[in-house]
Write an enzyme that holds these catalytic residues in place. Structure first.
Site, PDB file in Angstrom:
ATOM      1  N   ASP A   5       8.121 -15.072  27.375  1.00 33.04           N
ATOM      2  CA  ASP A   5       8.960 -15.827  28.307  1.00 33.04           C
ATOM      3  C   ASP A   5       8.972 -17.273  27.858  1.00 33.04           C
ATOM      4  O   ASP A   5       7.970 -17.973  27.964  1.00 33.04           O
ATOM      5  CB  ASP A   5       8.381 -15.702  29.728  1.00 33.04           C
ATOM      6  CG  ASP A   5       9.074 -16.649  30.714  1.00 33.04           C
ATOM      7  OD1 ASP A   5      10.206 -17.086  30.436  1.00 33.04           O
ATOM      8  OD2 ASP A   5       8.469 -16.937  31.769  1.00 33.04           O
ATOM      9  N   ASN A   8      11.382 -23.774  30.100  1.00 31.51           N
ATOM     10  CA  ASN A   8      11.647 -25.135  29.609  1.00 31.51           C
ATOM     11  C   ASN A   8      10.373 -25.916  29.312  1.00 31.51           C
ATOM     12  O   ASN A   8      10.399 -26.833  28.502  1.00 31.51           O
ATOM     13  CB  ASN A   8      12.524 -25.894  30.603  1.00 31.51           C
ATOM     14  CG  ASN A   8      13.976 -25.485  30.485  1.00 31.51           C
ATOM     15  OD1 ASN A   8      14.628 -25.783  29.491  1.00 31.51           O
ATOM     16  ND2 ASN A   8      14.475 -24.755  31.474  1.00 31.51           N
ATOM     17  N   ARG A  10       6.843 -24.135  29.353  1.00 31.70           N
ATOM     18  CA  ARG A  10       5.764 -23.320  28.803  1.00 31.70           C
ATOM     19  C   ARG A  10       6.256 -22.034  28.167  1.00 31.70           C
ATOM     20  O   ARG A  10       7.282 -21.469  28.572  1.00 31.70           O
ATOM     21  CB  ARG A  10       4.754 -22.956  29.907  1.00 31.70           C
ATOM     22  CG  ARG A  10       4.072 -24.172  30.530  1.00 31.70           C
ATOM     23  CD  ARG A  10       2.881 -23.765  31.372  1.00 31.70           C
ATOM     24  NE  ARG A  10       3.236 -22.844  32.446  1.00 31.70           N
ATOM     25  CZ  ARG A  10       2.353 -22.266  33.241  1.00 31.70           C
ATOM     26  NH1 ARG A  10       1.058 -22.495  33.086  1.00 31.70           N
ATOM     27  NH2 ARG A  10       2.756 -21.457  34.211  1.00 31.70           N
ATOM     28  N   LEU A  11       5.510 -21.596  27.169  1.00 30.23           N
ATOM     29  CA  LEU A  11       5.707 -20.262  26.595  1.00 30.23           C
ATOM     30  C   LEU A  11       4.643 -19.364  27.210  1.00 30.23           C
ATOM     31  O   LEU A  11       3.462 -19.706  27.193  1.00 30.23           O
ATOM     32  CB  LEU A  11       5.535 -20.334  25.074  1.00 30.23           C
ATOM     33  CG  LEU A  11       5.621 -19.048  24.257  1.00 30.23           C
ATOM     34  CD1 LEU A  11       6.069 -19.379  22.832  1.00 30.23           C
ATOM     35  CD2 LEU A  11       4.293 -18.287  24.193  1.00 30.23           C
ATOM     36  N   LYS A  12       5.093 -18.258  27.812  1.00 30.25           N
ATOM     37  CA  LYS A  12       4.144 -17.292  28.356  1.00 30.25           C
ATOM     38  C   LYS A  12       4.236 -16.029  27.509  1.00 30.25           C
ATOM     39  O   LYS A  12       5.335 -15.661  27.070  1.00 30.25           O
ATOM     40  CB  LYS A  12       4.518 -16.932  29.807  1.00 30.25           C
ATOM     41  CG  LYS A  12       3.977 -17.861  30.880  1.00 30.25           C
ATOM     42  CD  LYS A  12       4.768 -19.122  31.093  1.00 30.25           C
ATOM     43  CE  LYS A  12       6.114 -18.949  31.722  1.00 30.25           C
ATOM     44  NZ  LYS A  12       6.894 -20.227  31.782  1.00 30.25           N
ATOM     45  N   ASP A 102      15.674 -16.083  32.863  1.00 31.91           N
ATOM     46  CA  ASP A 102      14.387 -15.976  33.581  1.00 31.91           C
ATOM     47  C   ASP A 102      14.600 -15.759  35.075  1.00 31.91           C
ATOM     48  O   ASP A 102      13.927 -14.951  35.716  1.00 31.91           O
ATOM     49  CB  ASP A 102      13.496 -17.201  33.310  1.00 31.91           C
ATOM     50  CG  ASP A 102      14.148 -18.534  33.637  1.00 31.91           C
ATOM     51  OD1 ASP A 102      15.350 -18.581  33.978  1.00 31.91           O
ATOM     52  OD2 ASP A 102      13.445 -19.557  33.547  1.00 31.91           O
ATOM     53  N   THR A 175       3.327 -46.342  48.338  1.00 32.93           N
ATOM     54  CA  THR A 175       4.358 -45.813  47.441  1.00 32.93           C
ATOM     55  C   THR A 175       3.899 -44.475  46.863  1.00 32.93           C
ATOM     56  O   THR A 175       4.662 -43.502  46.815  1.00 32.93           O
ATOM     57  CB  THR A 175       4.633 -46.820  46.297  1.00 32.93           C
ATOM     58  OG1 THR A 175       4.927 -48.085  46.872  1.00 32.93           O
ATOM     59  CG2 THR A 175       5.790 -46.363  45.432  1.00 32.93           C
TER      60      THR A 175
END
Ligand code: ADP
Ligand code: PAZ
Ligand code: K
Length: 240
Positions: A5, A8, A10-12, A102, A175
């Protein structure tokens, strides 16, 4: 089998045995160089000698071509998933030339023709999709909490917040807190509103930030980390 997978951020990957049980899996930031990251993983993949590689990618043609080049060296057949709005398990009203692979696979992995379902993917983008008895009605796309923080940082002079935790949706008096709580509320509030409009849809969440976000949702949520893998398995099962 080897399942990939490419999101944008991580690569799983998952390596599974003959009966579909996960032997090993991992998730790594690819820093827009997924082919190089895969190169470093090839030894590990070769040791398991998968007979097929199924891939979900939302990285676009250029990076996909580089990934293909790297995978070709393994001499294992591989295939990228293509979204099919007329799939046997789920019809979709969405423009299937545009629908992210995905997103679609997560829905395919979750779909149950007896249910109404709201599938929420919490990755680089947050996606919220509605499915009514195996018909995808459409959905929404939001920037993730991290992308929202980056856009405030880069679009304003006085907001210089670039780290901190997203742990509350109460009003802030600094803030730091106002930024984190406002951003988290923008997503939690949208989920609560959508689930309020669709009261009899089961809410299912997946992706890297699902646990952080789900804590503040005012409806029961089913957290699932297997949706995309399940979608890949269902997709390739049906295409063979
Ligand atoms: N700027 C950031 N700082 C910390 N973590 C981040 C940042 N950007 C993304 N992440 C983490 O990366 C993960 C991306 O989730 P994932 O489901 O793998 O998305 P994708 O499929 O889009 O790669 C999330 O868990 C998120 O917390
Ligand atoms: C919406 C997404 C950016 C989500 O990607 P992710 O957060 O998983 O990296 C991706 O599914 C995508 O690029 N989709 C194309 C646009 C669409 O689905 O309409
Ligand atoms: K994108």
């Amino acid at each position: 089998m080897l399942w990939l997978d490419l999101g944008n951020t991580r690569l799983k990957y998952w390596l599974t045995d003959d009966i579909g049980q996960i032997v090993t899996h991992d998730a790594k930031q690819h820093l827009q160089a997924p082919a190089e990251l895969l190169m470093g993983l090839t030894d590990r993949f070769e040791r398991f000698a998968p007979d097929f590689i199924g891939i979900s990618s939302v990285l676009g043609d250029e990076l996909n071509a580089k990934v293909s080049e790297t995978l070709s060296r393994l001499n294992i057949p591989f295939e990228f998933v293509h979204v099919d709005a007329a799939h046997a398990l789920m019809k979709s009203q969405y423009n299937d030339d545009q629908l992210g692979c995905d997103r679609w696979l997560q829905m395919l992995g979750a779909v149950d023709k007896k249910k109404r379902q709201c599938v929420i993917g919490c990755g680089t983008a947050v996606t919220i999709d509605l499915i009514d008895h195996a018909e995808h009605l459409g959905g929404y796309i939001f920037p993730s909490i991290y992308l929202q923080r980056e856009s405030l940082f880069s679009g304003t002079k006085q907001i210089t917040i670039s780290n901190g935790t997203f742990d509350s949706v109460s009003q802030g008096v600094t803030t730091q807190d106002a930024v984190h709580r406002g951003i988290l509320l923008s997503i939690v509030g949208a989920i609560n509103e959508i689930s309020h409009r669709h009261p009899n849809f089961e809410v299912i969440m997946t992706g890297g930030d699902a646990a952080i976000i789900s804590q503040h949702v005012n409806r029961p949520v089913r957290l699932r980390d297997d949706l995309l893998l399940n979608g890949l398995a269902r997709y390739f099962d049906h295409s063979k």
